[in-house]
Design a protein around this motif. Sequence first.
Motif, PDB file in Angstrom:
ATOM      1  N   ALA A 198       0.834  -1.203   0.000  1.00 42.55           N
ATOM      2  CA  ALA A 198       0.000   0.000   0.000  1.00 42.55           C
ATOM      3  C   ALA A 198       0.869   1.253   0.000  1.00 42.55           C
ATOM      4  CB  ALA A 198      -0.929   0.000   1.213  1.00 42.55           C
ATOM      5  N   LEU A 199       1.899   1.266   0.839  1.00 46.19           N
ATOM      6  CA  LEU A 199       2.799   2.420   0.899  1.00 46.19           C
ATOM      7  C   LEU A 199       3.597   2.567  -0.390  1.00 46.19           C
ATOM      8  CD1 LEU A 199       4.096   2.032   4.573  1.00 46.19           C
ATOM      9  CD2 LEU A 199       2.566   3.823   3.700  1.00 46.19           C
ATOM     10  N   ILE A 220      -3.398  -0.947  11.056  1.00 45.85           N
ATOM     11  CA  ILE A 220      -3.516  -2.401  10.960  1.00 45.85           C
ATOM     12  C   ILE A 220      -4.161  -2.901  12.246  1.00 45.85           C
ATOM     13  CG2 ILE A 220      -2.259  -4.581  10.755  1.00 45.85           C
ATOM     14  CD1 ILE A 220       0.008  -3.003   9.411  1.00 45.85           C
ATOM     15  N   ARG A 221      -5.092  -3.829  12.096  1.00 40.45           N
ATOM     16  CA  ARG A 221      -5.742  -4.451  13.244  1.00 40.45           C
ATOM     17  C   ARG A 221      -5.570  -5.967  13.144  1.00 40.45           C
ATOM     18  NH1 ARG A 221      -9.110  -0.730  15.784  1.00 40.45           N
ATOM     19  NH2 ARG A 221     -10.225  -2.400  16.884  1.00 40.45           N
ATOM     20  N   LEU A 222      -5.170  -6.577  14.254  1.00 38.75           N
ATOM     21  CA  LEU A 222      -5.046  -8.026  14.338  1.00 38.75           C
ATOM     22  C   LEU A 222      -6.048  -8.511  15.375  1.00 38.75           C
ATOM     23  CD1 LEU A 222      -1.135  -8.210  14.518  1.00 38.75           C
ATOM     24  CD2 LEU A 222      -2.573  -8.399  12.481  1.00 38.75           C
ATOM     25  N   HIS A 223      -6.803  -9.539  15.050  1.00 41.11           N
ATOM     26  CA  HIS A 223      -7.889  -9.973  15.910  1.00 41.11           C
ATOM     27  C   HIS A 223      -7.610 -11.329  16.540  1.00 41.11           C
ATOM     28  CE1 HIS A 223     -10.093  -7.402  12.761  1.00 41.11           C
ATOM     29  NE2 HIS A 223      -9.864  -6.649  13.820  1.00 41.11           N
ATOM     30  N   THR A 280      -6.031  -4.442   7.208  1.00 39.68           N
ATOM     31  CA  THR A 280      -5.152  -3.311   6.920  1.00 39.68           C
ATOM     32  C   THR A 280      -5.971  -2.270   6.173  1.00 39.68           C
ATOM     33  OG1 THR A 280      -3.185  -4.706   6.789  1.00 39.68           O
ATOM     34  CG2 THR A 280      -3.066  -2.558   5.721  1.00 39.68           C
ATOM     35  N   VAL A 281      -6.006  -1.062   6.715  1.00 43.71           N
ATOM     36  CA  VAL A 281      -6.807   0.007   6.128  1.00 43.71           C
ATOM     37  C   VAL A 281      -5.884   1.051   5.521  1.00 43.71           C
ATOM     38  CG1 VAL A 281      -8.522   1.806   6.553  1.00 43.71           C
ATOM     39  CG2 VAL A 281      -8.641  -0.356   7.810  1.00 43.71           C
ATOM     40  N   ALA A 335       1.950   0.999  13.363  1.00 42.26           N
ATOM     41  CA  ALA A 335       0.707   1.063  12.588  1.00 42.26           C
ATOM     42  C   ALA A 335      -0.437   0.278  13.224  1.00 42.26           C
ATOM     43  CB  ALA A 335       0.949   0.543  11.169  1.00 42.26           C
ATOM     44  N   ILE A 336      -0.156  -0.478  14.287  1.00 37.88           N
ATOM     45  CA  ILE A 336      -1.186  -1.287  14.924  1.00 37.88           C
ATOM     46  C   ILE A 336      -2.177  -0.384  15.662  1.00 37.88           C
ATOM     47  CG2 ILE A 336      -1.657  -3.063  16.636  1.00 37.88           C
ATOM     48  CD1 ILE A 336      -0.366  -4.176  14.186  1.00 37.88           C
TER      49      ILE A 336
END
Length: 235
Positions: free
Chosen positions: A56-57, A66-69, A76-77, A131-132
């Motif tokens: 993306a970058l 970035i979100r980890l569940h 990743t947004v 970024a998290i």
Amino acid sequence: MDELVREWTARLLDTGNVTALVVGVVALVLVCYRSTWRVLRNVVTIAHEGGHAVVALLSGRKLNGIRLHSDTSGLTVSTGKAHGPGMVFTLLAGYPAVSLLGLGGAWLVTADLARVMLWVCIGLLVVMLLAIRNAYGVLSVVITGAVLFAVSWYATPAWQASCCALLSWFLLFGGIRPIAELRGKRVRGRASESDADQLARLTGLPGGVWLGTWFLVGIAALVVGAQWLLVMPQV
């Protein structure tokens, strides 16, 4: 041809290569066994989402987070054009990133650069941590980084090489299983927002084409990485 097979077999039966083979079998068990996979799949998710973020970058998009569940999924947004090459490459990058990281790790192990591999991984995790955007994601990245740091700081060179070989094997095998899992979800109609389905809407190519592409990349990385780990001097 027979001579080539004999030479390959002799190199494979070398003591160091037997060790690499055993490590590879351990990694395969960790990926195939449901209980260990449920936990260690977080490592694969970290690599997957990291692949999305990096591309993306590189494609000029703005990384929002970035979100980890806890169910080992991730998100990743990024912002930018909702269509075009940048978005396509960003969506495309996640699944191959895991296998390619495993391939890169295999090369570093065979080049006797296990310690370099450890510190590169730690550095990438530190950057990713910035970024998290959720607590579970922070915990996952910190724990993964702490394990790698402990290996780099306390383990002997031989153990560092073995641990890096294990990580490389795990990523090579672990890069393939999620593709099979995604296929199963799509068959059951439970993955309408998957990377493959989003790519299908963007490009007009069926989601199965993208699944097939990722699978071929994963198999190619596994074949090459396995050859490096098994028949070249290491550990």
